[in-house]
Scaffold this active site. Sequence first.
Site, PDB file in Angstrom:
ATOM      1  N   HIS A  57       0.647  -1.652   0.201  1.00 20.87           N
ATOM      2  CA  HIS A  57       0.279   0.016   0.586  1.00 20.87           C
ATOM      3  C   HIS A  57       1.217   0.904  -0.095  1.00 20.87           C
ATOM      4  O   HIS A  57       1.993   1.313   0.874  1.00 20.87           O
ATOM      5  CB  HIS A  57      -0.413   0.101   1.293  1.00 20.87           C
ATOM      6  CG  HIS A  57      -2.057   1.007   1.485  1.00 20.87           C
ATOM      7  ND1 HIS A  57      -1.819   2.225   1.103  1.00 20.87           N
ATOM      8  CD2 HIS A  57      -3.487   1.084   0.301  1.00 20.87           C
ATOM      9  CE1 HIS A  57      -2.978   3.008   1.089  1.00 20.87           C
ATOM     10  NE2 HIS A  57      -3.521   2.176   0.547  1.00 20.87           N
ATOM     11  N   GLU A  94      -8.380  -4.326  -0.569  1.00 26.61           N
ATOM     12  CA  GLU A  94      -9.013  -5.065  -1.352  1.00 26.61           C
ATOM     13  C   GLU A  94      -8.639  -6.617  -1.354  1.00 26.61           C
ATOM     14  O   GLU A  94      -9.093  -7.066  -2.085  1.00 26.61           O
ATOM     15  CB  GLU A  94      -7.849  -4.385  -2.887  1.00 26.61           C
ATOM     16  CG  GLU A  94      -7.908  -3.462  -3.146  1.00 26.61           C
ATOM     17  CD  GLU A  94      -8.937  -2.775  -3.446  1.00 26.61           C
ATOM     18  OE1 GLU A  94     -10.238  -3.043  -3.283  1.00 26.61           O
ATOM     19  OE2 GLU A  94      -9.380  -1.283  -3.338  1.00 26.61           O
TER      20      GLU A  94
HETATM   21  N1  ACO Z   1       4.131  -7.997  -4.916  1.00 26.50           N
HETATM   22  C1  ACO Z   1       5.205  -7.659  -5.019  1.00 26.50           C
HETATM   23  N2  ACO Z   1       6.143  -6.643  -5.265  1.00 26.50           N
HETATM   24  C2  ACO Z   1       6.151  -5.954  -4.152  1.00 26.50           C
HETATM   25  C3  ACO Z   1       4.276  -5.508  -4.117  1.00 26.50           C
HETATM   26  C4  ACO Z   1       3.335  -6.241  -5.092  1.00 26.50           C
HETATM   27  N3  ACO Z   1       2.006  -6.334  -4.581  1.00 26.50           N
HETATM   28  N4  ACO Z   1       3.865  -4.431  -4.073  1.00 26.50           N
HETATM   29  C5  ACO Z   1       4.695  -4.003  -4.529  1.00 26.50           C
HETATM   30  N5  ACO Z   1       6.403  -4.985  -4.400  1.00 26.50           N
HETATM   31  C6  ACO Z   1       7.397  -4.386  -4.111  1.00 26.50           C
HETATM   32  C7  ACO Z   1       7.778  -3.360  -5.373  1.00 26.50           C
HETATM   33  O1  ACO Z   1       8.263  -4.865  -6.334  1.00 26.50           O
HETATM   34  C8  ACO Z   1       9.042  -3.493  -4.985  1.00 26.50           C
HETATM   35  O2  ACO Z   1      10.659  -4.090  -4.918  1.00 26.50           O
HETATM   36  P1  ACO Z   1      11.864  -3.566  -5.894  1.00 26.50           P
HETATM   37  O3  ACO Z   1      12.030  -2.554  -4.358  1.00 26.50           O
HETATM   38  O4  ACO Z   1      12.691  -4.273  -5.858  1.00 26.50           O
HETATM   39  O5  ACO Z   1      11.685  -2.388  -6.598  1.00 26.50           O
HETATM   40  C9  ACO Z   1       9.017  -2.096  -3.927  1.00 26.50           C
HETATM   41  O6  ACO Z   1       8.033  -3.285  -3.198  1.00 26.50           O
HETATM   42  C10 ACO Z   1       8.357  -1.141  -3.620  1.00 26.50           C
HETATM   43  O7  ACO Z   1       7.003  -0.830  -4.354  1.00 26.50           O
HETATM   44  P2  ACO Z   1       6.108  -0.005  -4.996  1.00 26.50           P
HETATM   45  O8  ACO Z   1       5.604  -0.475  -5.817  1.00 26.50           O
HETATM   46  O9  ACO Z   1       7.314   1.468  -5.291  1.00 26.50           O
HETATM   47  O10 ACO Z   1       5.667   0.310  -3.329  1.00 26.50           O
HETATM   48  P3  ACO Z   1       4.242   1.362  -3.198  1.00 26.50           P
HETATM   49  O11 ACO Z   1       4.186   1.238  -1.951  1.00 26.50           O
HETATM   50  O12 ACO Z   1       4.707   2.756  -4.068  1.00 26.50           O
HETATM   51  O13 ACO Z   1       3.479   1.149  -4.423  1.00 26.50           O
HETATM   52  C11 ACO Z   1       0.588  -0.789  -4.410  1.00 26.50           C
HETATM   53  C12 ACO Z   1       2.266   0.438  -3.223  1.00 26.50           C
HETATM   54  C13 ACO Z   1       1.352   0.575  -5.730  1.00 26.50           C
HETATM   55  C14 ACO Z   1      -0.245  -0.659  -3.644  1.00 26.50           C
HETATM   56  C15 ACO Z   1       1.768  -1.584  -4.836  1.00 26.50           C
HETATM   57  O14 ACO Z   1       2.313  -2.478  -3.821  1.00 26.50           O
HETATM   58  C16 ACO Z   1       1.110  -3.088  -5.518  1.00 26.50           C
HETATM   59  O15 ACO Z   1       1.628  -2.392  -7.594  1.00 26.50           O
HETATM   60  N6  ACO Z   1       0.786  -3.578  -4.784  1.00 26.50           N
HETATM   61  C17 ACO Z   1      -0.011  -4.060  -5.532  1.00 26.50           C
HETATM   62  C18 ACO Z   1      -1.247  -3.545  -6.380  1.00 26.50           C
HETATM   63  C19 ACO Z   1      -3.259  -3.873  -5.356  1.00 26.50           C
HETATM   64  O16 ACO Z   1      -3.230  -4.673  -4.076  1.00 26.50           O
HETATM   65  N7  ACO Z   1      -3.928  -2.569  -5.440  1.00 26.50           N
HETATM   66  C20 ACO Z   1      -4.330  -2.308  -4.738  1.00 26.50           C
HETATM   67  C21 ACO Z   1      -3.948  -1.202  -3.289  1.00 26.50           C
HETATM   68  S1  ACO Z   1      -5.082  -0.629  -2.347  1.00 26.50           S
HETATM   69  C22 ACO Z   1      -6.030   0.407  -2.996  1.00 26.50           C
HETATM   70  O17 ACO Z   1      -5.951   1.105  -3.969  1.00 26.50           O
HETATM   71  C23 ACO Z   1      -7.761   0.668  -2.199  1.00 26.50           C
END
Ligand code: ACO
Length: 361
Positions: free
Chosen positions: A252, A307
């Site tokens: 998140h 979610e």
């Molecule tokens: N699965 C695998 N790896 C992940 C995930 C995930 N769900 N979320 C983050 N990571 C990893 C990324 O690959 C990244 O790794 P790296 O450092 O090797 O590049 C690191 O964790 C940081 O990821 P970011 O995307 O920069 O984290 P951020 O906090 O900006 O993103 C987000 C948050 C967009 C929700 C992300 O976790 C994601 O895409 N999750 C999956 C989609 C999802 O569930 N969306 C619903 C969100 S809740 C809502 O909107 C109400």
Amino acid sequence: MFQKGLKGVVAVHTKISLVDGENGVLRYHGTNVKELVLDYSFEQVAYFLLNDKLPTEVELQQFNEKLKEGRYLPLHVQKVMDALPKTISIMDAMRTAISTFSTAEFLQMQIMEQAIVLTGALPVVISRHYRKQLGLPIIEANDNFSHTENYLWMLNGTIPTSTQVEALETYLKLTMEHGLNASTFAARVTVSTESDLPAAVTSAIGTMKGPLHGGAPSEVLNLLEEIKDESRIQLVIEEKIKNGEKVMGFGHRIYKTEDPRSILLREACLRLQGSDPWLDLATKAEKEIIGLLDKYKPGRKLYTNVEFYAAAIMRSIDMPAALFTPTFSVARIVGWSAHVIEQVDDQAIFRPQSLYVGKIK
Ligand code: ACO
């Protein structure tokens, strides 16, 4: 100063909710949602969000009456909906129907009354268009039913079980409000021009429609369907991580610890466990997936977000994916309305600046 997407920019002062990402706490008017969700109904929590106090018995009765008044759509709204093609999505039908509420008579009501009527009307609008798309007859509202029961009744034409009602109602109460998200911001911007509540809710629905805001639970559903059985969790997740894919329902932007809504939805799933194989699969998959994410993405603190369990709960009550975002709106209309009322009380038009980066000719 330029901040793309206004990320991190404080645009309003609010007393409606506190989203504490560091400590993983969500508060409605200062009260931890945990206390509200466990002890009070949809109607009571909605009243609380709109009024910053719990209702007395008489106030709750008046609130319920107004909410039920909303279940009877004005004739012109029904006609507009009848004229819509089946091929229009439910979110678009909602946007159109709500926009037609702004008659002179409707706008004469106090804004609080307008908010309650629209909250009562939205499930009727959704079920009407959903059933039209399926070629099924409209199911009339039943005044003996609560808001949540009546929504499920009008969608399916069968009396929902108490398990189904509890599951959906927990979700609705937890997602009513979440700070200045995109749809809430859209509602506040609209009313900041001294426009009206139906216009603000129309803007909010149009904003909620986008997949980056309201559409995530269906992706989680795909993941659970792909996993199918707990013996396949490791295989599916390792494959996704190897391919650089995100595991849906985890991580998140704001919560860097567990999403408090996810904790409460998980508890709801555990209470309902045994009633549905999807809930059982979700609760078993969570632990294993967190372990795998910790192994392959150490230090990123990746937990379930709202979610993940929302999808499990929706699946367990047989809510089709086309109804996920509309159902999110059934909850969030309360937050939109609370913000619109707060905006009206503390009025300042939103007019940020743009920086011209084109050529001078
Ligand atoms: N699965 C695998 N790896 C992940 C995930 C995930 N769900 N979320 C983050 N990571 C990893 C990324 O690959 C990244 O790794 P790296 O450092 O090797 O590049 C690191 O964790 C940081 O990821 P970011 O995307 O920069 O984290 P951020 O906090 O900006 O993103 C987000 C948050 C967009 C929700 C992300 O976790 C994601 O895409 N999750 C999956 C989609 C999802 O569930 N969306 C619903 C969100 S809740 C809502 O909107 C109400």
